[in-house]
Design an enzyme around this catalytic site. Structure first.
Site, PDB file in Angstrom:
ATOM      1  N   SER A 144       0.810  -1.220   0.000  1.00  0.00           N
ATOM      2  CA  SER A 144       0.000   0.000   0.000  1.00  0.00           C
ATOM      3  C   SER A 144       0.843   1.268   0.000  1.00  0.00           C
ATOM      4  O   SER A 144       0.495   2.255  -0.664  1.00  0.00           O
ATOM      5  CB  SER A 144      -0.933   0.011   1.218  1.00  0.00           C
ATOM      6  OG  SER A 144      -1.741  -1.127   1.244  1.00  0.00           O
ATOM      7  N   HIS A 195       0.890   4.469   4.882  1.00  0.00           N
ATOM      8  CA  HIS A 195       0.351   5.185   3.727  1.00  0.00           C
ATOM      9  C   HIS A 195       0.929   6.594   3.634  1.00  0.00           C
ATOM     10  O   HIS A 195       1.247   7.078   2.540  1.00  0.00           O
ATOM     11  CB  HIS A 195      -1.174   5.248   3.819  1.00  0.00           C
ATOM     12  CG  HIS A 195      -1.820   3.901   3.755  1.00  0.00           C
ATOM     13  ND1 HIS A 195      -3.156   3.699   4.054  1.00  0.00           N
ATOM     14  CD2 HIS A 195      -1.320   2.679   3.426  1.00  0.00           C
ATOM     15  CE1 HIS A 195      -3.449   2.424   3.910  1.00  0.00           C
ATOM     16  NE2 HIS A 195      -2.350   1.784   3.536  1.00  0.00           N
TER      17      HIS A 195
END
Length: 321
Positions: A144, A195
């Site tokens: 991610s 992230h």
């Protein structure tokens, strides 16, 4: 290495369906290879998740640096893998075609390592600021962070547009930040810091010094920082989770291919130079015959000798310069 045994693997089935809808021939090679590697390491992990994830405790305290290589390529379950790989599929198709295979592979390698390092710095900073050692023990795994870096890069190359994040219309300029918050609020267990690390790496490339440093370190790329542009993979349109109008993408690729071929005719730079010299000499020869003018020099070469001599002279000039 042990095979993973989990449930029905519905996420894998949906991923396979998505790939066949797009068509394997329409997926550039680096994107397809990285996607295949992630699937393989999900089915046959190189290490258990708790020995593949990244944390300050495991990497900095215990010096287990190999986790920086393992963590982006391992996923917690098949749905984690599915959502990451579908997102990577569309980003990879667009970016690899734009940047070329060599540069895109180089970019993925740097982003994968740097995202993990930035994650460690952020977690260490939080530990120091809050005096809470739990931040140093939080372990993250998955692709991610790299995807957020690629999203920043993709939005940089397509500015001024609008994208949809969970059904919400958002300017591409702020899409990464909105997605960062929404995913954290709606999806328990996701790594906000992981992230965020990806976004920061993407910004280091688009607005910071990272791109220049990568150009300096990479001797195999051209002077503009990219490998050869790939226009080999064409598609009439995409289905599913596209990140832009398929008709516009297809038109752009067709135009680029036609526009390029009108200049180069599919020839290499060396072949283009030789062809230009021949055309120039042929034109000069036709003009001389029409005007019945004497050769400008004290001797006359045959057409073949003149061409060879002119090619040698041009090449010497190029090497001297």
């Amino acid at each position: 290495m042990q095979s993973r045994r989990r449930g029905s693997h519905l996420g894998l089935l949906l991923l396979a369906s998505q790939l066949f809808q797009v068509g394997l021939d329409n997926i550039p090679p680096i994107t397809l290879a990285v996607l295949g590697l992630n699937v393989y390491l999900y089915l046959f992990p190189a290490a258990p998740l708790m020995k593949a994830c990244v944390s300050v405790q495991q990497i900095y305290w215990y010096k287990d640096w190999r986790r920086l290589l393992l963590s982006p390529l391992h996923h917690a379950d098949d749905w984690h893998l599915y959502f990451n790989m579908v997102s990577f599929l569309w980003k990879g198709i667009k970016l690899e075609r734009r940047l070329g295979e060599a540069w895109f592979l180089y970019l993925l390698s740097v982003f994968s390592l740097l995202t993990g390092l930035v994650y460690l710095v952020l977690e260490a900073a939080l530990t120091e600021i809050t005096q809470d050692s739990s931040y140093s023990m939080q372990c993250a795994v998955g692709f991610s962070g790299v995807l957020f870096a690629l999203k920043v890069l993709n939005n940089h190359y397509h500015p001024g547009g609008v994208t949809y994040v969970m059904g919400v219309s958002v300017s591409s300029r702020y899409a990464s930040w909105v997605e960062l918050v929404l995913i954290h609020l709606t999806t328990p267990g996701t790594s906000l810091i992981g992230h965020l690390a990806g976004i920061l790496v993407g910004l280091l490339y688009t607005t910071g010094p990272l791109k220049k440093i990568m150009k300096t370190c990479a001797g195999f790329v051209t002077s503009d920082g990219y490998g050869p542009r790939q226009n080999t993979y064409y598609s009439s349109g995409y289905s599913g989770y596209g990140e832009g109008p398929a008709q516009y993408q297809s038109h752009t690729r067709d135009y680029t291919a036609q526009h390029t071929s009108s200049y180069s005719g599919g020839l290499t730079e060396e072949e283009q130079l030789d062809a230009a010299i021949r055309n120039s000499l042929n034109d000069r020869g036709r003009t001389s015959h029409r005007e019945a003018a004497a050769p400008p020099y004290g001797f006359h070469l045959s057409d073949e000798e003149a061409i060879a001599e002119e090619i040698r002279r041009r090449r010497l000039l190029r090497f001297d310069s």
